[in-house]
Design an enzyme around this catalytic site. Structure first.
Site, PDB file in Angstrom:
ATOM      1  NE  ARG A 344      -3.823  -2.379   2.197  1.00  0.00           N
ATOM      2  CZ  ARG A 344      -3.769  -3.703   2.046  1.00  0.00           C
ATOM      3  NH1 ARG A 344      -2.590  -4.315   1.981  1.00  0.00           N
ATOM      4  NH2 ARG A 344      -4.873  -4.421   1.951  1.00  0.00           N
ATOM      5  NE  ARG A 440      -4.380 -16.600  -5.048  1.00  0.00           N
ATOM      6  CZ  ARG A 440      -3.184 -16.071  -4.754  1.00  0.00           C
ATOM      7  NH1 ARG A 440      -2.088 -16.564  -5.298  1.00  0.00           N
ATOM      8  NH2 ARG A 440      -3.097 -15.070  -3.934  1.00  0.00           N
ATOM      9  CD  GLN A 490      -6.126 -10.112  -1.299  1.00  0.00           C
ATOM     10  OE1 GLN A 490      -6.817 -10.773  -2.076  1.00  0.00           O
ATOM     11  NE2 GLN A 490      -4.886 -10.441  -1.002  1.00  0.00           N
ATOM     12  CG  ASP A 636      -0.203 -15.633   8.354  1.00  0.00           C
ATOM     13  OD1 ASP A 636      -0.701 -16.649   7.822  1.00  0.00           O
ATOM     14  OD2 ASP A 636      -0.334 -14.483   7.898  1.00  0.00           O
ATOM     15  CE  LYS A 663      -3.089 -19.226   6.476  1.00  0.00           C
ATOM     16  NZ  LYS A 663      -3.233 -17.821   6.097  1.00  0.00           N
ATOM     17  NE  ARG A 713       3.782 -16.799   7.899  1.00  0.00           N
ATOM     18  CZ  ARG A 713       4.289 -15.554   7.885  1.00  0.00           C
ATOM     19  NH1 ARG A 713       5.334 -15.254   8.629  1.00  0.00           N
ATOM     20  NH2 ARG A 713       3.758 -14.627   7.124  1.00  0.00           N
TER      21      ARG A 713
END
Ligand code: NAP
Length: 758
Positions: A344, A440, A490, A636, A663, A713
């Site tokens: 952004r 997507r 979004q 997350d 994920k 992660r």
């Protein structure tokens, strides 16, 4: 096994012809190799070097009985050479060449090869050296190099196949192109640079004091002019035989050079920075394409070339983290910027009036895709360099039509937000992505934008409404009052960004709270946004004012260090400038419930976002049942919370987290596999996990090998587990760590973790 060819005739046994002879010989691809050429000396050298079995000055004799003929003489000599060999060609022979220009060679073949011309396959190996002649022949010259074939409509496809297979078998990668396209592309990418190098060296050499100039010439001059050592005769031919395309490329360049000169003359900093930043990023894109790698690697490499300190970690093809057990963490660790906010910052900085300075920008693949897109929309952006970016804002009405499709890589955030922003522009555009993004769904953004009056179309692909997304510009948008059918930050952001261009008010109401970074940052850029419960409202036609933005450190990245310092006895770590947006702080709440000692210091505002310094000291943790309302706020961070649970006293139980299974990996299963491999007592549920911790003062993990399944992660979580392990932990497949946390290994090692990258 029989050879691919009975007899191959090489006509013109120089660097290119001799190298093919050597490559065929080395691989046993021909029973016999002969050469045809004008000078007896060259043919004798070819025999002496063992490249050929026989040599002939009579070209018709040389090709007699050959099933493949390769012609590698200078382009200007092709016509005479074809004429001389034509009488000896056997029926069915396949003929190809290596000339650097294709149009002229095809004309020569049409004129001289008679009935054989349909078996002539024009080709050009993109390989070479500054040296020429048979003595420079090299059997490995074509390995991992490209060869361009330019068959014409009259070329027999069976002949093309023979030539394609031949090049593939000597290690080359074969592409096909139209001959005119080949000559244009090569004029721009090869012939023009050679022309410039020859011209620059000659121009300077003609100066009276040229010896002085060259004495002081720096490395840049040597690099730039290396190709001026190439063979003048060959290049004379290329410039002559590809005259029209070379002239067009030279004119194109001359116009660009004139623009550059004007910018220097006028002291037009924006124009100068525009040229150079676009060139930087275009070159990064070109290198990434050639190396088949990502922007992240290229920027990391660029940063390493200019920074003295190198992380050395994320650049190996598939790094392994090797972590020794034990250690305390201390000092400060500034983790990379938040990804959502990084996106952004570029978008709003581009639309603002004035220059926006961004620090802490996350140089990850997705945010770099957004950055590149705004460059394609005509915005001058300096950087990124060590997280710093300067965006020369163009105002809400200042974006320019892109000259090609806007490519978003794998970034869904970029595509969805930009759909909203681009819906209100005066120009048309097309948004594309990589294979995975192209699967997507985009309709849930497109639908409300259409309600606002935008002309947005997605690609059907089985009713899913996927990219490419096409937007027709010049539509007058009107504000809407939209109830989001599903909670999505979004979709909400896309509608708000379109609302900047709409007449009247745009209001979005969400069914459950989602990340609110767009609303906050709009306010940070001075745009009036009203928030009332679950609704956000703004009116079109305002102005964004440039600002200085220190992107908050990403709390998801900070989470690894929050857990690490909590579980490693004797640790105290300060994590400066971490974003503590209430939609993201579940990890702090959960760790505190487990007994962690985390203090939130120096709370402040950064471009509309709440940030603070987090101080964490090691503390005895206890197992808990994780409250389900905290699950979406820490989704997350669960992999590393599982590591904390394995160190806690008693059981930790998680339910309501089925989303973890979809994920980057099935994070419940992959974490459970890793925990079990390190001796932890864990049980998997469909929507969660139970973990029995070792308790304070005990090693919680054995040493062992961990498969991260490419999930960044998982890799970082198990690296932290070593702090409470009894042996070395090796974590495989860590390349993707760079996507979310560039420099992780170096930062963790600085804080005290005994991590090396193998
Ligand atoms: P090279 O090493 O100089 O060899 C040229 C060969 O052609 C020599 O065998 C030479 O014979 C012969 N030859 C020269 N002039 C001739 C003429 N007027 N009539 C008949 N034969 C003549 O050159 P190269 O680099 O191999 O280039 C050969 C071809 O490959 C050219 O069409 C070039 O455009 C193309 N090519 C070159 C490169 C590169 O980087 N070098 C890359 C791709 C394609 P002698 O031995 O008797 O002199």
């Amino acid at each position: 096994m029989s050879s691919a060819f009975r007899k191959v005739a090489i006509i013109g046994l120089g660097l290119i012809g001799g190298s093919l002879a050597a490559a065929l010989r080395a691989r046993g691809l021909a029973d016999s190799i002969v050469a045809g050429g004008r000078s007896a000396r060259t043919l004798e050298r070819g025999l002496a070097l063992g490249l050929i079995d026989a040599g002939y000055q009579d070209l018709a004799k040389a090709v007699d009985g050959a099933d493949l003929v390769f012609v590698a003489v200078p382009v200007s000599a092709m016509a005479d050479t074809f004429a001389a060999m034509a009488p000896g060609l056997a029926p069915g022979v396949v003929i190809t060449d290596g000339g650097s220009v294709k149009g002229a060679v095809i004309d020569a073949a049409r004129a001289q090869l008679g009935a054989h011309r349909s078996r002539f396959v024009p080709g050009h190996p993109i390989a070479g050296k500054e040296k020429s002649g048979v003595d420079a022949a090299d059997a490995a010259l074509y390995e991992r190099h490209r060869v361009i074939l330019t068959p014409t409509p009259e070329t027999d496809p069976a002949a093309t196949l023979v030539v394609r297979q031949m090049w593939t078998r000597v290690g080359a990668e074969v592409l096909t192109m139209r001959p005119d396209e080949h000559d244009r592309v090569l004029a721009e990418t090869s012939h023009l640079p050679h022309l410039l190098a020859f011209s620059l060296v000659d121009t300077l050499a003609r100066q009276g004091d040229s010896t002085e100039i060259f004495r002081y010439a720096a490395g840049g001059f040597r690099d730039f002019t290396r190709i001026a050592s190439s063979d003048p005769v060959m290049w004379h031919d290329i410039f002559t035989e590809n005259r029209d395309a070379v002239l067009a490329a030279t004119d194109l360049f001359a116009a660009g050079l004139a623009r550059f000169r004007d910018a220097v003359a006028a002291g037009d900093s924006d124009a100068l920075l525009g040229v150079m930043t676009r060139a930087n990023s275009a070159r990064a894109r070109f290198l990434a394409m050639n190396a088949r790698t990502s922007y992240t690697h290229i920027y990391a490499e660029q940063a390493m070339n200019t920074d003295s300190q190198r992380t050395g970690s994320e650049n190996a093809a598939n790094p392994v983290f090797v972590v020794q057990p034990g250690a305390q963490l201390s000092g400060q660790a500034r983790v990379p910027g938040d990804k959502s906010i990084s996106h952004r910052s570029i978008m709003l900085g581009a639309l603002a009036e004035g220059v926006t300075e961004v620090e802490g920008f996350l140089e990850g693949e997705d945010a770099l895709a957004t950055l590149q897109t705004f460059r394609d929309l005509g915005v001058v952006i300096e950087g990124p360099h060590a997280g710093r970016v300067r965006i020369h804002g163009v105002g809400l009405q200042g974006l320019q039509a892109p000259s090609r499709s806007l490519y978003m890589g794998n970034s869904g955030t970029s595509m969805r937000l930009l759909m909203g922003l681009l819906a209100g522009q005066p120009f048309d555009c097309e948004l594309t992505g990589d294979a995975s993004l192209s699967q997507r769904p985009m309709e849930r953004v497109a639908r409300p934008l259409r309600d606002m009056g935008a002309a947005v179309s997605t690609t059907d692909s089985g009713g899913k409404g996927t990219p490419p997304v096409r937007i027709r510009g010049g539509k007058a948008l009107k504000g809407i009052d939209y109830d989001l059918p599903v909670a999505s930050a979004q979709v909400k952001s896309a509608i708000l960004l379109a609302g900047l261009y709409a007449e009247g008010e745009t209001r979005v109401t969400e069914p459950a709270p989602t990340r609110d970074h767009t609303e906050r940052m709009l306010a940070g850029f001075g745009y009036a946004v009203q928030r009332d419960g679950a609704s956000v409202t703004l009116s079109g036609g305002g102005t964004l004012r440039a600002c200085h933005l220190d992107v908050p450190a990403d709390i998801s990245s900070a989470a690894f260090f929050l857990v690490a310092a909590s579980i490693a006895p004797g640790s105290e770590l300060l994590l400066p400038h971490v974003g503590i947006n209430p939609t993201r702080t579940g990890v702090i709440d959960i760790l505190r419930l487990m007994g962690a000692d985390i203090t939130v210091e120096n709370e402040r505002d950064a471009g509309g976002e709440p940030v603070a310094d987090l101080r964490v000291r090691s503390a005895p943790l206890k197992g808990i049942v994780i409250p389900e309302h905290l699950v979406p706020l820490a989704i997350d961070e669960f992999p590393v919370l599982f590591v904390a649970a394995a160190c806690a006293d008693g059981e930790t139980i998680l339910h309501g987290a089925e989303e973890l299974r979809v994920k980057e990996s099935d994070r419940i299963q992959v974490m459970a596999d890793g925990l079990l491999a390190l001796g932890v007592d864990a049980e998997v549920y469909p929507d969660g996990i139970r973990i029995r911790g070792a308790g304070q003062g005990n090693a919680a993990f054995t040493g062992g090998e961990i498969q991260s399944h490419g999930d960044h992660r998982i890799a970082m979580s198990f690296a932290m587990a070593a702090l409470r392990a009894s042996g070395e932990i090796r974590i495989h497949d860590c390349a993707n760590v760079a996507t979310s946390f560039p420099g992780f290994a170096e930062l963790a090692a600085r804080a005290g973790l005994q991590l090396v990258v193998a």
